[in-house]
Design an enzyme around this catalytic site. Structure first.
Site, PDB file in Angstrom:
ATOM      1  N   GLN A 148       0.834  -1.196   0.000  1.00  0.00           N
ATOM      2  CA  GLN A 148       0.000   0.000   0.000  1.00  0.00           C
ATOM      3  C   GLN A 148       0.879   1.261   0.000  1.00  0.00           C
ATOM      4  O   GLN A 148       0.830   2.061  -0.918  1.00  0.00           O
ATOM      5  CB  GLN A 148      -0.908  -0.021   1.226  1.00  0.00           C
ATOM      6  CG  GLN A 148      -1.790   1.197   1.357  1.00  0.00           C
ATOM      7  CD  GLN A 148      -2.630   1.142   2.634  1.00  0.00           C
ATOM      8  OE1 GLN A 148      -3.607   0.396   2.726  1.00  0.00           O
ATOM      9  NE2 GLN A 148      -2.223   1.894   3.634  1.00  0.00           N
ATOM     10  N   GLY A 188       6.617  -5.230   4.221  1.00  0.00           N
ATOM     11  CA  GLY A 188       7.442  -6.345   4.686  1.00  0.00           C
ATOM     12  C   GLY A 188       7.339  -7.529   3.747  1.00  0.00           C
ATOM     13  O   GLY A 188       6.281  -7.786   3.163  1.00  0.00           O
ATOM     14  N   TYR A 285     -12.467  -0.373   7.872  1.00  0.00           N
ATOM     15  CA  TYR A 285     -12.363   0.237   9.175  1.00  0.00           C
ATOM     16  C   TYR A 285     -12.008  -0.766  10.283  1.00  0.00           C
ATOM     17  O   TYR A 285     -11.072  -0.582  11.044  1.00  0.00           O
ATOM     18  CB  TYR A 285     -13.746   0.800   9.452  1.00  0.00           C
ATOM     19  CG  TYR A 285     -13.804   2.141  10.095  1.00  0.00           C
ATOM     20  CD1 TYR A 285     -13.120   3.221   9.557  1.00  0.00           C
ATOM     21  CD2 TYR A 285     -14.578   2.336  11.241  1.00  0.00           C
ATOM     22  CE1 TYR A 285     -13.221   4.468  10.154  1.00  0.00           C
ATOM     23  CE2 TYR A 285     -14.683   3.578  11.833  1.00  0.00           C
ATOM     24  CZ  TYR A 285     -14.007   4.647  11.291  1.00  0.00           C
ATOM     25  OH  TYR A 285     -14.116   5.870  11.877  1.00  0.00           O
ATOM     26  N   GLN A 337      17.477   3.742  40.768  1.00  0.00           N
ATOM     27  CA  GLN A 337      17.218   2.563  39.950  1.00  0.00           C
ATOM     28  C   GLN A 337      15.763   2.120  40.101  1.00  0.00           C
ATOM     29  O   GLN A 337      15.103   1.780  39.117  1.00  0.00           O
ATOM     30  CB  GLN A 337      18.178   1.431  40.369  1.00  0.00           C
ATOM     31  CG  GLN A 337      18.177   0.218  39.469  1.00  0.00           C
ATOM     32  CD  GLN A 337      19.004   0.422  38.200  1.00  0.00           C
ATOM     33  OE1 GLN A 337      19.424   1.533  37.885  1.00  0.00           O
ATOM     34  NE2 GLN A 337      19.252  -0.653  37.474  1.00  0.00           N
ATOM     35  N   GLY A 408      26.348   0.038  30.921  1.00  0.00           N
ATOM     36  CA  GLY A 408      27.025  -0.204  29.645  1.00  0.00           C
ATOM     37  C   GLY A 408      26.542  -1.472  28.960  1.00  0.00           C
ATOM     38  O   GLY A 408      26.312  -1.479  27.752  1.00  0.00           O
ATOM     39  N   GLU A 431       1.392   1.767  10.908  1.00  0.00           N
ATOM     40  CA  GLU A 431      -0.054   1.670  11.183  1.00  0.00           C
ATOM     41  C   GLU A 431      -0.641   3.013  11.599  1.00  0.00           C
ATOM     42  O   GLU A 431      -1.523   3.089  12.468  1.00  0.00           O
ATOM     43  CB  GLU A 431      -0.334   0.623  12.268  1.00  0.00           C
ATOM     44  CG  GLU A 431       0.003  -0.801  11.895  1.00  0.00           C
ATOM     45  CD  GLU A 431      -0.710  -1.281  10.644  1.00  0.00           C
ATOM     46  OE1 GLU A 431      -1.812  -0.783  10.363  1.00  0.00           O
ATOM     47  OE2 GLU A 431      -0.144  -2.135   9.951  1.00  0.00           O
TER      48      GLU A 431
END
Lengths: 669, 669
Positions: A148, A188, A285, A337, A408, A431
């Site tokens: 598309q 894809g 839709y 953290q 890291g 999308e």
């Protein structure tokens, strides 16, 4: 003994698992629907992991794109050879899980075939076409994709440039790519794998344009896979992520197909060129809505995987001391953290549970549609547009926080998180681009606001707009009643969503009053519109999370309530300015909200590892050295690195250049 | 005619360039110091682009890691062969620019050699070592790297596990990696390229530990590049980005080096094992500060590149209509796009100018140090720690916004932005993890706050803490005086920074009063501490941006003032909750701030393309199909994709699997 504990595990992880105040197995069962479903997940996982046909050695991230595509194609063949022995092939959930376990968040040749080609064919093919092609497609005797998007147009489908001109004489359509920017771009599996595609093109009959329609086009020979005459097709090159998939381009040079290869379930072009339009204008839709509804769940799943990895790793990583005379601490004990990580665990739960609610809404809507009732559709369309946008961005940025929480090593592909990030962040664009999606939701909010002014009833997701609001928040007034406290927080979400909707509407009205056209005024109000749409989605997530927690089994409700509480307080603090803006809350109430976050972090701390264990992701699926169930990270990291493609030889051929350079430099003296 | 306009350019870009209200050339000259410096940049750029020795065909992103390293090694040799003809090799700026143009934001074999190995050697080698090795290193007869970080310890250097035991008998150090987690991990060029390294290890003499010290170790033979005895070295595998560089691991198995191979400029181990400590405890402080100061500029540079790409592309991309009867618009005309993009242009300028100010501060500090005055150092250390953290995260997330502003094509490596993102976001972790950096700055804020309580004078960057604050903001009161308006905004930054510093300090005090140890209380206050440190950095960026704009030439001051105004309003709105919290601003003032953002977007709109042109990045450096100077994107995108490695053949070998699968499926019927 907790299910996830095994002998030989890193003792820090075992300690965490034993200290949890709830049973992770109960939570998994709640999350996936039942104990049996969890068992079935594990069974599929075990089958795949133990089958040498699906081996991921060497890891996919070590090999180049061509080899990756080859490995996945080989697995596809082997998988298809025995898939009926492994699962009920017609069960979408089982198929998706199996594919995910086999291909591990990477592309594979029949991804688009199942995701788009088959559903569109099933939904839009007329009987004759279905008879000829559907069983071949279901049986994967052909491989299809859906073409598309073009190089020059993604969002604005009305302006697609590919043309399908009807040739009455020969009863054929002539498909043509008139400009470079009309080249189909991104689909894809289009580049190298698919041999058929549904191609969207502007239908022209007798010089008149009828807008975009879908056509069934053969791209490559079924025998030798060479492109058919007039077809130019190829791979669009490497991307930020998803490089195991061959996103492709396609140019058509006056390619002729029979008239019957237009998808004509709802529209028709008769042999003489007579055009019959569809009965309903938004035929497709429902499909879009479904894809977006499902995206909430996939984005949440990426996040749940990243949160699993970062939380387990934070429990085994020891670095630095909080008190100088005690040993180095688990980094999960640092407040920064916890503040970085636990809200992401809560977000993963919020979006997973919200995603399952919105998928239920979708099913209800489809049942309504089948009874001829379409009234639920606009609501669901607006809701999924906003949710898609909010969940893709918030989950992707949360994934990135999880990655950075691993220091890291999070940056190494060994962590598995970079891959999750590149998949999740792509969801902001595909999308339906997020900014455009939010505007669609905002248009619906505007319409709904007009309804409240006219006293008309409101649909499910926007009922809050008609609610009588208290002028002052009662946040912080129910310190000893958790249920009331949560309701007060949810009311503040509603207050913000309503206020921002009104602000956006006023901005639009003001610009129109100043003489701008409605369209231009809209463009000048879109930033405010999008802000309103975002909070509309955040409100839905919060409410549905709260509903699911309220209906959860007693054994997991306390820990889920802690998560819900963290989620709501964290979100509210993030939206503080809206609460302070018109005096809905005062500074003292905000301080209270902030303090409650710290309280919740402390409550969640002992359960953090069990909460991510409950997502029940297999090691194979996590594909992460840092997030291994057993926590034995450092040795595994070394073994992983040793297998790097650059370590096949001690000395790379590149040393020749270096040697010569050093020698030349020595000779200069 | 604007400099960046050429015939054959995309007419939308030419239109934009001609419509600018200022001369981009003047702005480039201001940004880079002078017209001559801009010319020199372009000269270097032209030389590199026209030299076939430095060709980037095929693009680096198309080839695998081994080939990339090979290509860059080959370029390195060729570059070194003629570098003295091209630039003044001792001029750091020219060398950096040349390297960047030649290697285009990718790794190369002598990156760490210049970035770390040489500076550390120059700074810490004693005379005897310098005599033996420095000229070899300068002349690149050897290739060095700096091996400090280990698998198990990055941030907490005190706990590094690698040991250097002094053997008095033989006057040697024995370097040893006692555990798996002690393996050196991450140093760039360590894996495959370097043959020497400065290795950080715990110095042990006679059973006593003296903490981490640096040692000069040969890793590989100068002849055949094979690892020396006792050395295990290799590549750590693929990463999220920077895959052209061979970040490596290193394990040492009782490797013996002469005593004189310890870096002993400031410390000493005598032959008999007598240890002489350094005179000053923070000998290497200055180097860290410099690296972090420079990071502000590099992060801003990545962002300026991403903003260039996204802005140019937004000017040529046409999609959708604002008014239904007019043609499709340039996407840069959407308000959401401007809101997404223009603040990033402003941020790039803010951080670039702020980076140049902080580098000036660094030079001033070094001059002070050379006069024996170390009093500027703590201030600069705190400032660079906070700036490094704020700029890395805010520039990286801004890069990602630029990428998403390019829609689907932003996700392709053809956009060049994914590469910029992965480099920029890495800056959050390397050279000091951001959370830890912020805490260092916060400690300094706490000390400075104590000083104000004691009435002691405050250093440069924290002077605001001692300022008498007005209790109410005068934001919005100077609508007709831009200078006053900007000062009012800057004062609100100071208000927030002060308030958050006080809040964090109170939190710390309260926890201590409740009986927690200072260390534990600190951990419980770190989230608030880090918030204060972030605003401290944001204040500095805002102030220094304003200073630089005030001193800019008259020809560019108006457009820079627009950018500054956008930057300050945008930042203030982002911090709205702090302004509302204690009534410093009211809702009406906030609405005014918001409206000012939209005003500024409109002012910047005609200058957007010229503003990014002024960054003066060459096409080669941008390495972006979307961001090309000429704007002829679509044809270039097609040509780029055609060169993808997967398009060398029409049919991939992987088709064999697909063919067999389809045949097997057909046979099943």
């Amino acid at each position: 003994m907790p299910h996830h504990v095994k002998s030989g595990d890193n003792p820090d992880l075992t300690k965490e698992r034993k200290a949890a105040t709830f049973n992770a197995e109960d939570l998994s069962a709640f999350l996936y629907g039942s104990k049996e479903k969890v068992e079935r997940r594990r069974e599929i996982s075990r089958i795949v992991a133990s089958d040498p046909d699906f081996s991921n050695t060497p890891p996919l991230e070590f090999i180049d794109r061509e080899k990756r595509i080859d490995v996945q194609a080989k697995k596809t063949r082997r998988l298809l050879g025995k898939i009926h022995e492994l699962i009920d092939f017609t069960n979408d959930d089982e198929r998706e899980l199996l594919f995910t376990e086999v291909f591990v968040s990477d592309g594979f040749p029949i991804f688009l075939h199942f995701a788009m080609f088959l559903p569109v064919l099933q939904g839009q093919a007329h009987e004759e076409m279905a008879d000829e092609w559907l069983s071949k497609a279901m049986n994967i005797e052909i491989i299809g994709t859906y073409a598309q998007t073009e190089m020059g147009h993604g969002t604005n489908l009305k302006e697609l440039e590919t043309i399908a001109t009807y040739d009455k004489q020969n009863e054929e359509f002539v498909l043509h790519t008139p400009t470079r920017s009309a080249t189909k771009w991104w689909p894809g599996n289009l580049g190298k794998m698919a041999n058929y595609a549904i191609v969207t093109a502007q239908l022209h009959i007798d010089g008149k344009s009828y807008g975009p329609h879908n056509f069934f086009v053969q791209l490559r020979s079924e025998n030798d896979h060479r492109p058919m005459a007039g077809i130019t097709v190829g791979d669009i090159g490497p991307k930020m992520g998803a490089n195991g998939i061959d996103n492709g381009f396609l140019a058509l040079d006056r390619v002729r197909i029979p008239r019957t290869r237009m998808l004509m379930k709802y529209v028709k072009v008769a042999p003489d060129g007579t055009y019959t339009p569809p009965l309903h204008s938004k035929v497709n839709y429902g499909g879009m809505v479904h894809v977006r509804a499902h995206m909430v769940t996939s984005m949440a799943t990426y996040l749940s995987m990243a949160a699993t990895i970062a939380t387990r790793y934070s429990a085994i990583r020891r670095q630095g001391r909080i008190e100088p005379n005690l040993p180095e601490v688990q980094v999960i004990d640092y407040q920064t953290q916890q503040y970085r990580l636990f809200p992401q665990i809560a977000r993963a739960y919020a979006c997973l549970l919200s995603g399952s609610e919105v998928e239920d809404l979708y099913k209800k809507t489809v049942q309504g549609l089948n009874r001829g009732e379409a009234d639920l559709l606009p609501d669901l369309h607006a809701l999924t547009s906003a949710l898609k946008s909010v969940c893709s961005f918030s989950c992707a940025t949360a994934v990135e926080q999880c990655r950075m929480a691993c220091g890291g090593h999070g940056y190494s592909m060994a962590s598995g998180i970079p891959n999750l990030y590149t998949f999740a962040i792509a969801g902001c664009t595909y999308e339906g681009e997020n900014m455009v999606m939010l505007q669609q939701a905002a248009r619906y909010l505007m319409k709904s606001l007009d309804k409240t002014a006219r006293g008309e009833p409101l649909s499910y997701s926007v009922e809050f707009l008609g609610k009588k609001m208290e002028t002052r928040s009662n946040v912080g007034l129910h310190k000893n009643n958790q249920k009331e406290e949560i309701e007060a927080l949810l009311c503040s979400f509603e207050h913000i969503a309503t206020r921002l909707t009104v602000v956006a509407s006023q901005k639009l009205q003001n610009r129109m009053k100043m003489g701008e056209s409605k369209e231009r005024a809209w463009n000048g109000a879109t930033v405010e519109m999008n802000k309103a749409a975002r909070v509309y989605a955040r409100l839905f997530i919060a409410r549905s999370f709260a509903r699911r927690v309220a209906s959860s089994p007693a054994s997991v409700r306390p820990v889920l309530t802690d998560l819900l509480s963290l989620y709501l307080h964290y979100e509210c603090v993030d939206m503080t300015h809206h609460l302070l803006h018109d005096g809905y809350c005062n500074g003292e109430q905000i301080e209270y909200l902030k303090q409650r976050i710290y309280d919740d972090l402390a409550k969640i701390r002992p359960n953090a590892v069990a909460l991510v264990d409950a997502f029940d992701h297999s090691d194979r699926l996590l594909n992460s050295v840092l997030g291994r169930r057993d926590g034995n990270v450092y040795e595994a990291l070394f073994q992983w690195a040793k297998a790097s493609e650059l370590n096949y030889t001690d000395v790379l051929p590149a040393f020749d250049h270096i040697k010569q350079m050093m020698e030349e430099n020595r000779a200069k003296i």
